[in-house]
Design a protein around this motif. Sequence first.
Motif, PDB file in Angstrom:
ATOM      1  N   GLN A 208      81.166  -9.458  61.858  1.00 22.60           N
ATOM      2  CA  GLN A 208      82.246  -8.674  62.453  1.00 22.60           C
ATOM      3  C   GLN A 208      81.935  -7.180  62.488  1.00 22.60           C
ATOM      4  OE1 GLN A 208      85.887  -9.635  60.355  1.00 22.60           O
ATOM      5  NE2 GLN A 208      85.412 -11.827  60.325  1.00 22.60           N
ATOM      6  N   CYS A 209      80.815  -6.771  61.912  1.00 21.11           N
ATOM      7  CA  CYS A 209      80.469  -5.346  61.837  1.00 21.11           C
ATOM      8  C   CYS A 209      79.929  -4.859  63.173  1.00 21.11           C
ATOM      9  CB  CYS A 209      79.437  -5.116  60.741  1.00 21.11           C
ATOM     10  SG  CYS A 209      80.019  -5.537  59.089  1.00 21.11           S
ATOM     11  N   ALA A 210      80.272  -3.621  63.498  1.00 25.53           N
ATOM     12  CA  ALA A 210      79.813  -3.020  64.748  1.00 25.53           C
ATOM     13  C   ALA A 210      78.331  -2.678  64.664  1.00 25.53           C
ATOM     14  CB  ALA A 210      80.632  -1.771  65.047  1.00 25.53           C
ATOM     15  N   LEU A 211      77.653  -2.803  65.796  1.00 21.84           N
ATOM     16  CA  LEU A 211      76.231  -2.472  65.896  1.00 21.84           C
ATOM     17  C   LEU A 211      76.065  -1.143  66.632  1.00 21.84           C
ATOM     18  CD1 LEU A 211      74.896  -6.001  66.953  1.00 21.84           C
ATOM     19  CD2 LEU A 211      74.989  -5.027  64.657  1.00 21.84           C
ATOM     20  N   PRO A 212      74.965  -0.412  66.392  1.00 26.57           N
ATOM     21  CA  PRO A 212      73.877  -0.722  65.451  1.00 26.57           C
ATOM     22  C   PRO A 212      74.283  -0.415  64.012  1.00 26.57           C
ATOM     23  CG  PRO A 212      73.453   1.387  66.479  1.00 26.57           C
ATOM     24  CD  PRO A 212      74.690   0.838  67.143  1.00 26.57           C
ATOM     25  N   LEU A 213      73.639  -1.074  63.073  1.00 26.14           N
ATOM     26  CA  LEU A 213      73.957  -0.884  61.669  1.00 26.14           C
ATOM     27  C   LEU A 213      72.690  -0.984  60.833  1.00 26.14           C
ATOM     28  CD1 LEU A 213      73.762  -3.933  60.246  1.00 26.14           C
ATOM     29  CD2 LEU A 213      75.958  -4.227  61.364  1.00 26.14           C
ATOM     30  N   THR A 231      71.002  -5.928  67.433  1.00 27.23           N
ATOM     31  CA  THR A 231      71.530  -7.035  68.236  1.00 27.23           C
ATOM     32  C   THR A 231      72.029  -8.148  67.322  1.00 27.23           C
ATOM     33  OG1 THR A 231      69.431  -8.253  68.372  1.00 27.23           O
ATOM     34  CG2 THR A 231      69.812  -6.523  70.023  1.00 27.23           C
ATOM     35  N   ARG A 232      72.877  -9.020  67.864  1.00 28.61           N
ATOM     36  CA  ARG A 232      73.384 -10.150  67.088  1.00 28.61           C
ATOM     37  C   ARG A 232      72.255 -11.115  66.670  1.00 28.61           C
ATOM     38  NH1 ARG A 232      77.857  -8.373  64.896  1.00 28.61           N
ATOM     39  NH2 ARG A 232      79.029  -7.174  66.443  1.00 28.61           N
ATOM     40  N   PRO A 233      71.301 -11.418  67.546  1.00 29.73           N
ATOM     41  CA  PRO A 233      70.192 -12.274  67.091  1.00 29.73           C
ATOM     42  C   PRO A 233      69.423 -11.672  65.920  1.00 29.73           C
ATOM     43  CG  PRO A 233      70.270 -12.247  69.482  1.00 29.73           C
ATOM     44  CD  PRO A 233      71.244 -11.209  69.020  1.00 29.73           C
ATOM     45  N   GLU A 234      69.249 -10.341  65.914  1.00 26.12           N
ATOM     46  CA  GLU A 234      68.578  -9.690  64.787  1.00 26.12           C
ATOM     47  C   GLU A 234      69.381  -9.868  63.498  1.00 26.12           C
ATOM     48  OE1 GLU A 234      66.310  -6.067  67.216  1.00 26.12           O
ATOM     49  OE2 GLU A 234      67.992  -5.628  65.877  1.00 26.12           O
ATOM     50  N   LEU A 235      70.702  -9.774  63.602  1.00 25.54           N
ATOM     51  CA  LEU A 235      71.553  -9.960  62.432  1.00 25.54           C
ATOM     52  C   LEU A 235      71.466 -11.401  61.925  1.00 25.54           C
ATOM     53  CD1 LEU A 235      73.620  -8.867  60.432  1.00 25.54           C
ATOM     54  CD2 LEU A 235      75.426  -9.372  62.108  1.00 25.54           C
ATOM     55  N   ASP A 236      71.492 -12.354  62.848  1.00 21.91           N
ATOM     56  CA  ASP A 236      71.375 -13.760  62.450  1.00 21.91           C
ATOM     57  C   ASP A 236      70.048 -14.021  61.735  1.00 21.91           C
ATOM     58  OD1 ASP A 236      73.835 -14.224  63.600  1.00 21.91           O
ATOM     59  OD2 ASP A 236      73.013 -14.993  65.490  1.00 21.91           O
ATOM     60  N   ALA A 237      68.983 -13.444  62.270  1.00 26.05           N
ATOM     61  CA  ALA A 237      67.658 -13.641  61.666  1.00 26.05           C
ATOM     62  C   ALA A 237      67.599 -13.005  60.283  1.00 26.05           C
ATOM     63  CB  ALA A 237      66.579 -13.061  62.580  1.00 26.05           C
ATOM     64  N   TYR A 238      68.212 -11.821  60.151  1.00 20.22           N
ATOM     65  CA  TYR A 238      68.215 -11.141  58.853  1.00 20.22           C
ATOM     66  C   TYR A 238      68.947 -11.979  57.810  1.00 20.22           C
ATOM     67  CZ  TYR A 238      69.084  -7.679  55.215  1.00 20.22           C
ATOM     68  OH  TYR A 238      69.140  -7.027  54.008  1.00 20.22           O
TER      69      TYR A 238
END
Length: 389
Positions: A208-213, A231-238
């Motif tokens: 739910q956090c705003a990007l970029p972060l 990006t959301r895919p980067e967050l998922d991968a992290y």
Amino acid sequence: MTSSTHHPAVTLSDTELRPLASSLEIGRLPAQMLAGAIADAAADPDPANMYMRLFIILQVMGQADAALEMQRRALALRQLFRVASPPKPAIRLLALMGPGHIGDNAPLEFLLEHSDIRLDLLYITAELALPESIPEHDVAIVALGEADQHRAVLARIESLADAWPRPLLNRPRHIGNCARDRSYALLHAIPGLVMPATRRVARAQCAQCALPLTIRPLDTHGGRGLARIDTRPELDAYLAEHPESEFYVSQYVEYRSADGQFRKLRIALIDGAPYLCHMAIGPDWIVHYALAGMQLCAAKRAEEAPWMADFEQGLAVQHRATFAAIAAALGLDYVILDCALLPDARLLLFEADTRGWIHAVDASKEFAYKQTTMQKAFDGFRSMLCKQM
């Protein structure tokens, strides 16, 4: 010397301790000599010193788990160690330490090289009783840094603080102000300062956090686990790579200079006064001095040198009120700031921490300009101690 009624659990005595080689000394050994250092440590007739020496050497070698086991064995035998012992000490400093990696406590020995300050270490744990007697000292300082796993030990030190028989610097109740979310709450509204909004976020709430972060697991430093997410895919991968249940999440603030490089300043606030300790220049937004190639690039050193030489008349004056406000809000006698200068001349603050490394161990030939500047910081630290006596 300041006098005070002794707490019943704290009895001072003139304690003789055989000095250990510090992490400063061990870190300067060539890699090929570390095996010999291990053999020499293993032959130490004092078992507690032997284990603590092995702890320091193994930490320098990157053998963290083995190092912690050596520390555990050392503390089971004794909680007091001496790492700096000039022939005629003018100041006797006692550091209150907690168990853990070298980076969990402020590396004070780097501030005391060639000084007249004796440094004793008292390790305090949540389980072990205090030693029956503690070395006589003029000033004490809490070296243990802020982290969830240190809260029990810091709380124990705080319970002793009011009745400690000598002046005590960096009270634990103020060290908690270095928690990333708390320091944001305390500092972000200071004029002249920019501090990205930082929150402690449960894993399930990260999406739910705003990007970029930027994101990092709790209780990590030195860039470990730190990532910028666009990006959301980067967050998922992290999140797939990091199983932790909570993270510190911050807004990302672009601070790249016009030449595409990032510049990070490390500033020590000692008794409220600022001292520039280095400026790291590198192509990556996570700028670490040791990895920025400063020793390999004369142009970078040529830029850092005037920053250090002119700091007292330049940035320190320009941001005098900002530094004073930070010191007042944190309530700490000694704290390290990592920050950058934005194009509009405001300071971008990344973190405040009592454990940041400041030193003068860089090669004297390439970094000759740092010696005088760093000595000012070391003199400031000594003056702070003298003021308490």
